[in-house]
Design an enzyme around this catalytic site. Structure first.
Site, short mmCIF file in Angstrom:
data_model
loop_
_atom_site.label_atom_id
_atom_site.label_comp_id
_atom_site.label_asym_id
_atom_site.label_seq_id
_atom_site.Cartn_x
_atom_site.Cartn_y
_atom_site.Cartn_z
N ASP A 262 -33.17 -18.77 -38.02
CA ASP A 262 -32.44 -17.51 -37.88
C ASP A 262 -33.24 -16.42 -37.14
O ASP A 262 -33.34 -15.28 -37.62
CB ASP A 262 -32.04 -16.97 -39.27
CG ASP A 262 -31.31 -18.00 -40.11
OD1 ASP A 262 -30.42 -18.67 -39.57
OD2 ASP A 262 -31.64 -18.13 -41.30
N GLU B 144 -20.07 -18.22 -38.95
CA GLU B 144 -21.09 -17.30 -39.48
C GLU B 144 -21.95 -16.80 -38.32
O GLU B 144 -21.72 -17.12 -37.16
CB GLU B 144 -21.98 -18.01 -40.50
CG GLU B 144 -22.74 -19.18 -39.87
CD GLU B 144 -23.62 -19.96 -40.82
OE1 GLU B 144 -23.55 -19.74 -42.04
OE2 GLU B 144 -24.39 -20.79 -40.33
#
Ligand code: FUB
Length: 321
Positions: free
Chosen positions: A52, A218
């Site tokens: 991420d 997402e």
């Protein structure tokens, strides 16, 4: 007889010259191959598992990234803990500034569950915003906020964004040229809203994002290029994007940026005149679904502003000279 010997000598000389020529050619070819072969720079972080990546170019002229951390023995995402900060000036050599926030330092937070963070420089401070579960309830995931005076942290938790508690995932903050900061988030249904300057409250009712498709899963991301707003995200199977004329949209669906990774949770920055795409990929360095690795690729725009599709490569990006 004399003539025969001279002829033999001539033939031997000719063959040996040819051999020498061939050897020189081979050596030249080898040399060329060495100079053309690019270094394999992906993943960019190899001593620990990171995912991420939220990349930023801060005021110090360095490129920074804040990542989540996957455990080496992870069997799910619950054990993710301890955000890390890294900085670089050449995109290849990254300084690890260590852990900048751990769940044990979040008074309201559960152990682990430190999912994809984002960062912002505002009010002369650096902030991390992060999705994190509340103590005693993994289903109540909130958007935590932590602050630091310096980019390398450590960051101190100051609470969560009020009004959007619940099943909450993957914040992205984007500050427009007029200084207004917007928050993008969501899982399956993307949402956004203007944030108050304290970053702890919304300044308006959240809106659903209209992006011309139905494949959002997402990892909302927003960036601006040449006056256009690019809303991108992960569809569960790869990264996609849409373009618009305002941070609110509506956005026109454009298709894939990085379609080949299951997840990619990307971010995009321009650094020293080149655009870069940060993402995570499980495929190399002994990685797996829960043991991911941060990677970087070059990102190119077409003349009409469309983003050229990206493929994960082992070469990644080369050192800025
Ligand atoms: O890393 C944990 C979760 O998986 C993140 O919050 C998502 O974006 C995905 O990377």
């Amino acid at each position: 007889m004399k003539f025969k010997i001279s002829l033999l000598f001539f033939v031997i000389t000719l063959v040996s010259c040819k051999n020498q020529k061939n050897q020189t050619k081979e050596k030249q070819a080898e040399k060329l191959e060495v100079s053309v072969k690019k270094q394999e720079n992906n993943p960019v972080i190899r001593h620990i598992r990171t995912a991420d990546p939220s990349a930023h170019v801060w005021e110090d002229g360095k490129v920074w990234m804040y990542t989540s951390r996957d455990a080496e023995d992870a069997v799910n995402y619950n054990s993710m803990d301890g955000y890390r900060a890294f900085s670089s000036t050449d995109m290849v050599n990254w300084t690890d500034h260590g852990e900048v926030l751990h769940s044990k330092n979040i008074p309201w937070g559960a152990k682990g569950w430190m999912w994809a963070p984002t960062a912002i420089y505002k009010n002369n401070k650096y902030y991390l915003l992060y999705p994190h579960s509340v103590k005693g309830s993994k289903d109540d995931m909130r958007c935590g906020v932590a602050v630091s005076d310096v980019p390398q942290g450590p960051f101190k938790d100051i609470g969560w964004i009020k009004g959007v508690e619940g099943q909450w995932l993957d914040p992205c903050v984007f500050t427009d040229d007029d200084g207004k900061t917007y928050l993008y988030w969501g899982v399956r249904e993307p949402k956004m809203a203007l944030l108050k300057d304290n970053l702890l409250e919304l300044a308006e009712t959240p809106r659903s994002i209209v992006y011309g498709a139905k494949n959002f899963f997402e990892a909302s991301y927003m960036h601006k290029y040449n006056g256009k707003y690019y809303y991108s995200y992960n569809a569960g199977l790869g990264g996609f994007y849409a373009m618009g004329d305002s941070p609110y949209g509506p956005f026109e669906y454009k298709g894939a940026i990085n379609p080949k990774q299951r997840q990619d949770h990307h971010s995009i920055v321009e650094y020293k005149g080149q655009h870069y795409f940060f993402y995570h990929w499980q495929g190399w360095n002994g990685g797996s679904k829960f043991r991911r690795n941060t990677c970087i690729e070059y990102l190119y725009y077409n003349e009409d502003g469309a983003i050229q599709e990206i493929n994960a490569t082992k070469e990644g990006v080369q050192k800025i000279k």
